[in-house]
Design a protein around this motif. Structure first.
Motif, mmCIF file in Angstrom:
data_model
loop_
_atom_site.group_PDB
_atom_site.id
_atom_site.type_symbol
_atom_site.label_atom_id
_atom_site.label_comp_id
_atom_site.label_asym_id
_atom_site.label_seq_id
_atom_site.Cartn_x
_atom_site.Cartn_y
_atom_site.Cartn_z
ATOM 1 N N ARG A 134 -47.525 -23.780 -13.406
ATOM 2 C CA ARG A 134 -48.718 -24.644 -12.810
ATOM 3 C C ARG A 134 -48.679 -26.172 -12.772
ATOM 4 O O ARG A 134 -48.590 -27.074 -11.947
ATOM 5 C CB ARG A 134 -49.978 -24.231 -13.398
ATOM 6 C CG ARG A 134 -51.539 -24.940 -12.570
ATOM 7 C CD ARG A 134 -52.637 -24.316 -13.210
ATOM 8 N NE ARG A 134 -53.722 -25.125 -12.664
ATOM 9 C CZ ARG A 134 -54.320 -24.902 -11.581
ATOM 10 N NH1 ARG A 134 -53.968 -24.024 -10.828
ATOM 11 N NH2 ARG A 134 -55.345 -25.658 -11.364
ATOM 12 N N ALA A 138 -47.948 -28.458 -9.747
ATOM 13 C CA ALA A 138 -48.874 -29.876 -9.373
ATOM 14 C C ALA A 138 -47.821 -31.010 -9.094
ATOM 15 O O ALA A 138 -48.329 -32.011 -8.231
ATOM 16 C CB ALA A 138 -49.847 -30.063 -10.468
ATOM 17 N N TRP A 369 -45.643 -18.912 -4.487
ATOM 18 C CA TRP A 369 -46.389 -20.140 -3.987
ATOM 19 C C TRP A 369 -45.725 -21.107 -3.083
ATOM 20 O O TRP A 369 -46.459 -21.578 -2.412
ATOM 21 C CB TRP A 369 -46.643 -20.841 -5.413
ATOM 22 C CG TRP A 369 -47.830 -22.166 -5.137
ATOM 23 C CD1 TRP A 369 -49.093 -21.850 -5.160
ATOM 24 C CD2 TRP A 369 -47.537 -23.641 -5.142
ATOM 25 N NE1 TRP A 369 -49.817 -23.114 -5.005
ATOM 26 C CE2 TRP A 369 -48.851 -23.863 -5.163
ATOM 27 C CE3 TRP A 369 -46.532 -24.345 -5.672
ATOM 28 C CZ2 TRP A 369 -49.204 -25.259 -5.138
ATOM 29 C CZ3 TRP A 369 -46.666 -25.781 -5.508
ATOM 30 C CH2 TRP A 369 -47.955 -26.181 -5.176
ATOM 31 N N ARG A 403 -47.596 -28.850 -0.439
ATOM 32 C CA ARG A 403 -48.982 -28.103 -0.871
ATOM 33 C C ARG A 403 -49.575 -28.607 -2.204
ATOM 34 O O ARG A 403 -48.809 -29.035 -2.886
ATOM 35 C CB ARG A 403 -49.006 -26.726 -0.799
ATOM 36 C CG ARG A 403 -48.107 -26.085 -1.868
ATOM 37 C CD ARG A 403 -48.198 -24.372 -1.491
ATOM 38 N NE ARG A 403 -49.445 -23.822 -1.402
ATOM 39 C CZ ARG A 403 -49.809 -22.668 -1.179
ATOM 40 N NH1 ARG A 403 -48.502 -21.999 -1.005
ATOM 41 N NH2 ARG A 403 -50.984 -22.279 -1.104
ATOM 42 N N THR A 404 -50.764 -28.401 -2.304
ATOM 43 C CA THR A 404 -51.376 -28.877 -3.640
ATOM 44 C C THR A 404 -52.064 -27.594 -4.131
ATOM 45 O O THR A 404 -52.353 -26.443 -3.629
ATOM 46 C CB THR A 404 -52.453 -29.892 -3.275
ATOM 47 O OG1 THR A 404 -53.541 -29.311 -2.425
ATOM 48 C CG2 THR A 404 -51.760 -31.351 -2.886
ATOM 49 N N LEU A 405 -52.419 -27.748 -5.575
ATOM 50 C CA LEU A 405 -52.867 -26.580 -6.237
ATOM 51 C C LEU A 405 -54.352 -26.074 -5.659
ATOM 52 O O LEU A 405 -54.701 -24.849 -5.703
ATOM 53 C CB LEU A 405 -53.067 -26.940 -7.922
ATOM 54 C CG LEU A 405 -51.444 -27.052 -8.359
ATOM 55 C CD1 LEU A 405 -51.876 -27.385 -9.948
ATOM 56 C CD2 LEU A 405 -50.752 -25.913 -8.260
ATOM 57 N N ASP A 406 -54.916 -26.855 -5.053
ATOM 58 C CA ASP A 406 -56.100 -26.365 -4.614
ATOM 59 C C ASP A 406 -56.248 -25.645 -3.188
ATOM 60 O O ASP A 406 -57.338 -25.545 -2.868
ATOM 61 C CB ASP A 406 -57.181 -27.722 -4.250
ATOM 62 C CG ASP A 406 -56.533 -28.918 -3.589
ATOM 63 O OD1 ASP A 406 -55.596 -28.708 -2.789
ATOM 64 O OD2 ASP A 406 -57.475 -29.526 -3.356
ATOM 65 N N GLN A 407 -55.175 -25.602 -2.594
ATOM 66 C CA GLN A 407 -54.921 -24.889 -1.357
ATOM 67 C C GLN A 407 -55.185 -23.396 -1.851
ATOM 68 O O GLN A 407 -54.759 -22.848 -2.664
ATOM 69 C CB GLN A 407 -53.637 -25.166 -0.694
ATOM 70 C CG GLN A 407 -53.697 -26.618 -0.213
ATOM 71 C CD GLN A 407 -52.251 -26.913 0.509
ATOM 72 O OE1 GLN A 407 -51.292 -27.338 0.014
ATOM 73 N NE2 GLN A 407 -52.231 -26.687 1.681
ATOM 74 N N ASP A 410 -53.369 -20.509 -4.700
ATOM 75 C CA ASP A 410 -52.962 -21.532 -5.721
ATOM 76 C C ASP A 410 -52.764 -20.714 -7.078
ATOM 77 O O ASP A 410 -52.608 -19.547 -7.063
ATOM 78 C CB ASP A 410 -54.135 -22.453 -6.135
ATOM 79 C CG ASP A 410 -55.511 -21.606 -6.811
ATOM 80 O OD1 ASP A 410 -56.511 -22.563 -6.776
ATOM 81 O OD2 ASP A 410 -55.170 -20.491 -7.244
ATOM 82 N N SER A 412 -53.775 -20.651 -9.938
ATOM 83 C CA SER A 412 -55.030 -20.505 -11.272
ATOM 84 C C SER A 412 -54.755 -19.287 -11.995
ATOM 85 O O SER A 412 -54.326 -18.195 -11.450
ATOM 86 C CB SER A 412 -56.213 -20.812 -10.733
ATOM 87 O OG SER A 412 -56.678 -19.887 -9.511
#
Length: 412
Positions: A134, A138, A369, A403-407, A410, A412
């Motif tokens: 993760r 990021a 991812w 892409r970003t982690l909040d897409q 993700d 998490s």
């Protein structure tokens, strides 16, 4: 410095295969073919003026790995014959740890390592890997491009192993720099050995003063009552042996699967397990190519070659892997017992399941991812780090949709 005229005479018809040349990293198959042409045991140089017997035959390799009465892991008689500035000393010199011990000492050291790693539960290790993926995702995700060696595999191992050994994330670059130089066995090998040694000494000193929930603390408190010096050298071994080969296992696996889009799509869709890709590397492009180093306890005849004591007898895992690929084909894996990447006998890797979990989890998380990763260069244009002991990419550039982690989907 001692020379070995009798050993050299036995190979008088074959010039030593020089594994320290740049060409070995570029085209190891050519060097392994030259070794196999000499028979199951070939004549090589690990560094200029450092001869070794290279074992390329499977049965001969098993005979070395399993016969502790004939072959020793203790390099001290050999050390007396090589120059103090030899670039391979950092990887081969004697230290009081499980790798360089025989008999009761080896059992004592090995038992402590098995015991402390058994306390690392799979779910805990998996969580550490997920955290590291993760953090790295990021960094690279929004860029749409990355180097999966310098930007993922190596920093991921620094994050995971520093976490296990009780060091902060910020120490990763120190670990990477020292180990990298030592492993390559070149002009900077001694510098790398010193840097890595300081890293480990500082770690053990800190844990001696104040314990934590980490592997060095568990070693210090183990019932075997290792001395501080012994703990230092177990950490020196396990931290390095975990970091370097596992990083190479991950990047080598990525290089193989990204070069085959159809194969990659089966991994990202979940139709094929990531373990298949990892197993393929262990069979055909093993991360530690020539690091099964033993020494004959006495002069003897072995598979048609006269071995002298105090000359390294090196099991060439890379040559064995290539022979398996030629025999079985690159697309069909023989059963797992046919490769020797984890070693065999009393010195077989004691924590292989931990390494496999780290590698498979890291690859699976990132490929799911970033399912549209594609290589920037064809595989034949990739370059490899020099050194006689490993198979390690210098870089593996890829591109993908940013892409970003909040897409959605993700990490998490």
């Amino acid at each position: 410095m001692t020379t070995y005229p009798a050993a050299q005479e036995a190979f008088s018809r074959s010039a030593p295969v020089r594994l320290w040349e740049d060409g070995f990293a570029c085209d190891p198959d050519r060097y392994y073919a030259a070794l196999r042409a000499q028979g199951p045991v070939g004549w090589a140089e690990l560094a200029p003026g450092v001869p070794a017997y290279l074992v390329t035959g499977r049965q001969a390799a098993l005979d070395v790995l399993r016969d502790t009465a004939t072959f020793s892991h203790d390099p001290r008689p050999w050390e007396a014959t090589v120059a103090d500035d030899s670039p391979v000393l950092g990887m081969m010199r004697w230290r009081p740890n499980a790798l360089f011990a025989d008999g009761a000492a080896h059992v004592r050291y090995r038992t402590t390592l098995i015991d402390i790693f058994d306390l690392v539960e799979p779910h805990d290790l998996r969580a550490r890997v997920h955290r590291a993926v993760r953090l790295l995702a990021a960094r690279i995700g929004p860029l749409g491009e990355a180097d999966l060696v310098g930007g993922f595999a190596r920093p991921l191992m620094a994050l995971v192993f520093n976490d296990l050994f009780g060091l902060p994330d910020s120490y990763g670059e120190r670990l990477n720099a020292g180990l990298g130089k030592m492993m390559e066995g070149g002009a900077q090998a001694a510098e790398g050995e010193a840097e890595y040694g300081r890293y480990v000494l500082e770690l053990v000193a800190a844990r001696t003063e104040r314990r934590g929930e980490d592997l060095p603390s568990r070693l210090l408190d183990h019932p075997a009552a290792l001395s501080a010096d012994e703990v230092t050298w177990q950490v020196f071994l396990t931290l390095g042996a975990g970091y370097e080969p596992t990083a190479n296992l991950v990047s080598n696996a990525f290089s193989r699967i990204l070069g085959n889009p159809a194969y990659y799509s089966t991994l990202t869709s979940g139709a094929r397990p990531v373990m298949d890709a990892v197993a393929e590397v262990l069979h055909h492009e093993t991360p530690l190519t020539n690091y099964g180093v033993y020494y004959s306890r006495r002069p003897m005849s072995f598979h048609g070659v006269w071995l002298r004591a105090a000359v390294p007898v090196v099991v060439a895992f890379g040559a064995l892997a290539r022979a398996a690929e030629l025999s079985h084909g690159a697309d069909r894996l023989p059963n797992d017992a046919s490769h020797l990447s984890w070693g065999a006998g009393p010195h077989a890797c004691p924590v292989r399941q931990h390494a496999l979990l780290i590698a498979t989890e890291a690859i699976e998380r990132l490929t799911q991812w970033l399912p549209d990763m594609e290589p920037v260069l064809p595989r034949e244009q990739l370059t490899w780090r020099p050194g006689p002991f490993h198979r390690s990419l210098t870089a593996l550039p890829v591109r993908f949709t940013p892409r970003t982690l909040d897409q959605a989907g993700d990490l998490s």
